[in-house]
Structures are given as structure tokens and as C-alpha cells.
Design a protein around this motif. Sequence first.
Motif, short mmCIF file in Angstrom:
data_model
loop_
_atom_site.label_atom_id
_atom_site.label_comp_id
_atom_site.label_asym_id
_atom_site.label_seq_id
_atom_site.Cartn_x
_atom_site.Cartn_y
_atom_site.Cartn_z
N THR A 246 20.42 1.82 -6.15
CA THR A 246 20.00 0.68 -5.34
C THR A 246 18.67 1.04 -4.71
O THR A 246 18.51 2.13 -4.17
N VAL A 247 17.71 0.13 -4.79
CA VAL A 247 16.39 0.35 -4.19
C VAL A 247 16.16 -0.70 -3.12
O VAL A 247 16.31 -1.90 -3.37
N PHE A 248 15.82 -0.22 -1.91
CA PHE A 248 15.52 -1.10 -0.78
C PHE A 248 14.00 -1.19 -0.65
O PHE A 248 13.36 -0.22 -0.26
N ALA A 249 13.44 -2.35 -0.99
CA ALA A 249 12.00 -2.57 -0.85
C ALA A 249 11.77 -3.29 0.47
O ALA A 249 11.73 -4.52 0.53
N LEU A 250 11.63 -2.52 1.54
CA LEU A 250 11.54 -3.10 2.88
C LEU A 250 10.10 -3.50 3.19
O LEU A 250 9.16 -2.79 2.84
N GLY A 251 9.95 -4.63 3.89
CA GLY A 251 8.62 -5.08 4.29
C GLY A 251 7.68 -5.22 3.11
O GLY A 251 6.52 -4.84 3.20
N LEU A 252 8.18 -5.80 2.01
CA LEU A 252 7.35 -5.89 0.80
C LEU A 252 6.12 -6.77 1.04
O LEU A 252 5.05 -6.51 0.49
N ASP A 253 6.28 -7.79 1.89
CA ASP A 253 5.12 -8.63 2.20
C ASP A 253 4.07 -7.87 3.00
O ASP A 253 2.87 -8.07 2.81
N ALA A 254 4.52 -6.97 3.90
CA ALA A 254 3.58 -6.14 4.66
C ALA A 254 2.82 -5.20 3.72
O ALA A 254 1.63 -4.94 3.90
N PHE A 255 3.52 -4.69 2.70
CA PHE A 255 2.86 -3.83 1.73
C PHE A 255 1.83 -4.63 0.92
O PHE A 255 0.74 -4.14 0.63
N TRP A 256 2.17 -5.88 0.56
CA TRP A 256 1.22 -6.72 -0.17
C TRP A 256 -0.05 -6.93 0.65
O TRP A 256 -1.16 -6.80 0.14
N ARG A 257 0.11 -7.24 1.95
CA ARG A 257 -1.06 -7.46 2.81
C ARG A 257 -1.89 -6.20 2.94
O ARG A 257 -3.12 -6.25 2.94
N TYR A 258 -1.22 -5.05 3.02
CA TYR A 258 -1.92 -3.77 3.12
C TYR A 258 -2.77 -3.52 1.87
O TYR A 258 -3.95 -3.14 1.96
N LYS A 259 -2.22 -3.76 0.70
CA LYS A 259 -2.95 -3.54 -0.54
C LYS A 259 -4.03 -4.61 -0.76
O LYS A 259 -5.07 -4.34 -1.35
N PHE A 260 -3.77 -5.83 -0.28
CA PHE A 260 -4.78 -6.88 -0.38
C PHE A 260 -6.02 -6.52 0.42
O PHE A 260 -7.16 -6.62 -0.07
N ARG A 261 -5.82 -6.07 1.67
CA ARG A 261 -6.96 -5.68 2.50
C ARG A 261 -7.67 -4.46 1.92
O ARG A 261 -8.89 -4.37 1.95
N GLU A 262 -6.90 -3.53 1.39
CA GLU A 262 -7.49 -2.34 0.78
C GLU A 262 -8.34 -2.72 -0.43
O GLU A 262 -9.44 -2.17 -0.64
N ALA A 263 -7.86 -3.66 -1.23
CA ALA A 263 -8.60 -4.10 -2.42
C ALA A 263 -9.87 -4.85 -2.03
O ALA A 263 -10.87 -4.81 -2.76
N GLN A 264 -9.84 -5.56 -0.91
CA GLN A 264 -11.05 -6.24 -0.45
C GLN A 264 -12.12 -5.25 -0.03
O GLN A 264 -13.31 -5.45 -0.30
N ARG A 265 -11.68 -4.16 0.63
CA ARG A 265 -12.64 -3.14 1.07
C ARG A 265 -13.15 -2.33 -0.11
O ARG A 265 -14.34 -1.98 -0.16
N ASN A 266 -12.25 -1.99 -1.03
CA ASN A 266 -12.61 -1.15 -2.18
C ASN A 266 -12.11 -1.81 -3.45
O ASN A 266 -11.00 -1.50 -3.92
#
Length: 750
Positions: A667-687
Motif C-alpha cells: 500500500t502506498v500513501f501519496a499524501l499531499g499530492l497536490d502540494a507536491f504538484w505545486r512544489y514541482k510546478f514552481r520549481e519548473a518555472q524557476r528552472n
Amino acid sequence: MAGRTWPSGPSPSSSAKTSPNTPIRAASTGPTNSAANCSAGCWSSTPSGNGRRRRHRRRSPVRPCSADAFRAAACLRGCRGFDIGRRIRHSPPYCGEMGADAITIDILGSREGGERELAEALAAGARRLWPDLADDRRDRLEFHVGVKLSGRRGVQDLDIVILVHFHAPRPFPIRGRPGSPAALRNLVAVIEVKGHRHADVRFEGTKALVRYRRGGEEIWEDVTEKSHRQLHALRETLREQGIRDLWVHRFVVLQNLSPSELPRGNDQLVGGTPDFGELLSVALRQGSFERDSASFLSATTPEAMHRIFGLPLFRVLEPSSLDRRRMDRLVRVEAHRADWFEELGRKTIVLRGRGGAGKTVLMLQMAYRLWEEQQARSLFLTYNLALVADIRRTMALMNIPSGLSRGGIFVESVMAFMLRAAKRFGVLSETENPLDDYEEHVGTLAQYLVGEAIGGTDVENLKRRFPEEFAFDQVFVDEGQDWTNAEVAVLRGLYGPERLTIAHGVDQLIRRLAETDWTAGLEKGRVRVRHLRRGLRMKANLARFANRFAAELGLEGWEVQPNTEAGGGRVVIAVGDYFSGPRLHRRLVAEAAEQGNRPIDLLCCVPPALGVDSQGGGASRAARRFEAWGISVWDGARSDVRRSFPNEIEQLRLVQYDSCRGLEGWTVFALGLDAFWRYKFREAQRNPAEPADLFVSPEVAACREAARWLTIPVTRAIDTLVINVSAGDTILLPALRKLADEDYVEWVKL
């Protein structure tokens, strides 16, 4: 050791409590007239006073007496056992009472080989030295065979570690000095065992070297220097656990040489098969305390020794259901892939596939088969420290070695290997911070190798001087799509392209703008590319869900072929604050347990917001929330924890999303997956990960990059995927609602 004070502190009490997580030994059991615990691990009933023997009762339906520590018929309480797989079932006579026949000496770990035989001989010598040892349960002596370390100083295996603590010093005779008083209070010692014949051993001054033949090459290993590294690796490992004031003794046992054949002046070399008293006499020469004109051996305080005995490092690993599944996968090869192994060592092999296609497992199968059939030694390199820990746990459970003597699999991070090579070739000095300008150091080393400033002779000399660190028959590269060209050049320069096997993850770039081409510059006949399209990890429904999820996020062409032979699988979408209450989590854990899984078989992935705080100290935020619910956690969000594999079967594995590649869980618990998406989105905008495209806006490119990242955690589960997003999410929630119509998807509002 002159000038040090005699360690003080209370002696262990016979009524001392044993931690519930500490393996129960005969030496730590209570008095004979109270309920006692069988040292094999099952609960024993209190005798009724009529002299009848205790009978075994299992601690739980899934944990009979463990045979991980003992061979058949080796129950400490004297009942005759027989080996079934990795466990011992008990048969009459049943365990006897804790009387004068109680044994306070344990031999734990590997159950075969010269190391085990030496441990048994030393244990027998201790019994001869102190015949009354079994009468006092406050004394404790353990021989740990095949201890696994985290790879610090290039050390992953210790042949034997001895741990001793006596509540009062016990006297012993000093060999060669009759009448001289000596006593032992406690001891921590590491032993390197060598069974080489006389012709394969040579001495250079006080140094001992032993000969190996690997890959057609003759290699002489400096076992004196290796023993020195083992000592410091063990001390540093224990220091991380808070054991700071500690003296560790070290020995190199050359079993086929007599003591008279050893050079004078080396206080760690021992010949033949020494008994325990002889080993203590050698230890005195390495360092001892003087007290009342007598020599004393003491490693640390009694309190510290009790902590050392209880450390996870010295607990017998218990395989979980997922562990057994992994071990079974390593030893079994699908019939249609059997011929894939024949090209190892002759071509560069590239295994291409998306997440969950089985690339990592297939490489481990190859490394295992090379070891089983040829005693080959393989190097497995990955960027993911959590994956390093995960693989090392499997290697420890299967008793797969990593050293020169027996071959095996040496698992290490890419950066550790590259930086060590740079230091050994003089590109990086010992005083420089190795993490500063990493790419520059590796780039310089690559230039030297490509330009032949460092030639073939230099490379062979490096392997001869440091064989434990660089002598490998085959190299397996994980996440090869993310390697830099300089790192590729270093591996080719050290081992040649024919010895390289690469796992190439499709759409899994993290460090680079473009995928690395491992076939560049090679003739077609020197390369074999294998395509893995079927999802072997995930049950079929999970693969279908991953495909639909990727499509909803705009990842055109992303697809993994469902494994129709593994039907089933479910998805739980939990909307809201996951830590608002433990009810859902406890229910999911209980359902996994019904399928025979333990907490260690589960995997929890969290975003940086639930990771370690900015100061970097203490447990991660998610771990603290779980522990508040009474749930034990292996907190892989902490870099220091990731250095060692989880030892406790009741621990939930927790990592940040960035570290989940290559991992899996029932069983895999993907917690706060939307927060992770936002984190990677901002990171991709910067780099930006993709080159500028006139027809794609920067925002769309960043969305695509963030979505690609999400395909990694959603392909980690075997049976159940739990996706948690906040109620206010506007990115993932709409896509997930479209997938909720599947009958294998459960929607939960928190």
C-alpha cells in the motif's frame, strides 16, 4: 588507553526491563519463578510448580520462533527444532525452565561459512573459560556474523562483531604471561576472517595482504588497512546512535596460518582458530585499563553497552511478506528473458521502461545470477539513498555479501562512488569539501580518463591498490537517463562499455534537460537495448488508473501496459487533511495486514511541506504526526536515517516524493499530492526542464513537468494506492473526480 578512567555506572540488574522492540535473549530473562520469555521469540507460560516444562506459545499467528539466528535444532532452550524455510518449528521436548542450563551466549546472523564456524569456536572457548557463565543472567555475550553497515568508508560487511558485557569483571589468564592478572568487563570487537592458504598470503612489514583472482586479474588486498576502515566505520555508525566514548578492538584472523608464521609488531593479526581466551590476550596488547596492578578490558560504560545491545544494527532481521516477495523475484527469472543474461559482460545493455516496469528488479536478478553461478562481484549505483537502503535490506535478508572474498553485490550512491574515485586519482584532495563543485570534479576526472592522462595502467593500479572499492566484474546503473556525460565517461574509463548495464526510465528525468544516451559512440554490435513495456509491480487496475491519470494531466503518449496476470488493485482518493484523525489510516493498515503484510511493507510519500523543517533537525513533520498516533516510522525524509536500511518490521517507511523512485509498497500513501504538484510546478518555472518552445507557454511546460513527476509516486503501489489531496485543490481534484467512476476507486472525504 593510559590516562582513561575506569568506566563507572550501575551494573545491569536481573530485574531490568527489556524494550519491547529488543529481541529477547536468555541472558535478559527474568527469574525462574516468574513468567519467562523463550529466547527464540515466542511467549512461554508460567510453570505451575509441579516441575512440568513450559510449552511454546506463538507471539502472533505470523511470527513463530525465528530461525534467522539459529540453524536447525538450535533453540536456546534445548528443544529439538527442524528447519522449514527460514524458520524453526519446535517439537518436544519443549523449552525447559530458566535454570542452570540457561545459555547467555548467542550466535546471530549468517548460519554458514568460515565466519560462522569461527564464531562457534569462540563461543565454545568462552564457555570453557567461564564454566559458570550460564548461572548469571546479568552477563551477556553475543557473536554477530555478517553485520551489514551503511557503506561508510566503503565498508558494507563485517564478518563478526563481538559484544560482551559482564555485571562484574571476569578474570582470564593472559597467554604467555602466567600469573599476570587480567579481567574483562565489556568488549566491542570486529573480526575480519580470511581462509586463504599460505601461498595466497604475504606480508609487507606488519601489513598482511591476501590474494584474489577476479575477472582474470590478480588482486592483493591489504586486510590490515581494511580492518582499520572497519573499526572506524563501526565506531562512526555507533556514534550516530549516541555512543561516543567507545573503544573498539579489531582482529584479522588468518585461519590457515599458525601464530608462528605471523610478523611481529602487528597487534591485530591472529593465526589459526583462536579460542576466546587467546583473542582477549591479543586485545590486551591493543589497549587496556590498569587497575590495582591488573589489566582490564572495558569498551565503555554499562549504560552504553546496554544501548549497543538494543540497537537495530544488532537485531535479527525478520523478513516481511513484501521482503519474501522481493527475494523470490530475485531468484526467479522469466523463461522468455533467460537469454538476456547471456550478453552480460559482452555488450552495453540498456533496459528501457516506465515506472513500475521492473527495471531495477531485473538488474538485481542479473547481479544475483552472476554471483550465484560465477561468484562475480557487481556494483549497483543509484542516486536515491532511500533505494540504496531498501536494496541493502534485501541483500542482508538474503545474506548476499559485497566483498572480494565471496563476490556479491555492492550497493552505493553515484555521488559517493564518483567522489571516492576523484580522491583516489588525486583530482579531489582529502581536505576539500567533496560536495562543493561536484560536477567540476567529476568533469575533470572524465577529461583525464578520456584524454588518457589517466591511462589503462593507472586504472588497473587503482583496482589493485583499492580492490574493495573498485574491483568489480559488472556495473549496474539505476536511473541512467539522468546521468551526466562526465559520469558516463568515468564509468566507461574504469570498466569499459561492455561491463555496463543501465536502467533507463522513460519520462523520469530529474537532473537533466535531455535523456542521457549510453549508446553514443558505440558500434551497433556492442549495444543491446531491451524495452520493458508491461507494468510488473502494479496490479492491473493500478496500471489502468495510472494511464488514465496521466492522460487527464495532459501527458500524451504516457502509458504502461497492465499486467493481466496480476488482476485486481484499488485506489483510495482521500480529500482533506489526512492527519485530521487516524481512522482511515488504521483501517487501510488493518486491511493490508489481512493480506499478510506488516507496516514495513507499506510506503508513505510526502511533499517537502511534511518533511524535515528548515533547521534540518529531528523527525519530519509527517513522522511526528504518525508517532502522535502511536505509529512507529522509519523516517527516510531525514538524510541520516536514509543511510541505513529499516530494521524494524513494525515501522512504516516514509520518504519524500523526491526519494521514492525505485521504491515500492503493498500500500502506498501519496499524501499531499497536490502540494507536491505545486512544489514541482514552481520549481519548473524557476528552472525549466525543457528547452524553450515557441509553441508552448512556460506555464504549460511547467504543468507538464509537474505532471510527469506525479507519474513516479502513482506507480509505486503493488495493491493499493492512496492519493490524498486538499479539499481546496483546483488542479488534481477535477482530474481525480473524472476517475472516480471506476469500480476499483474509493472516494473518501476527510
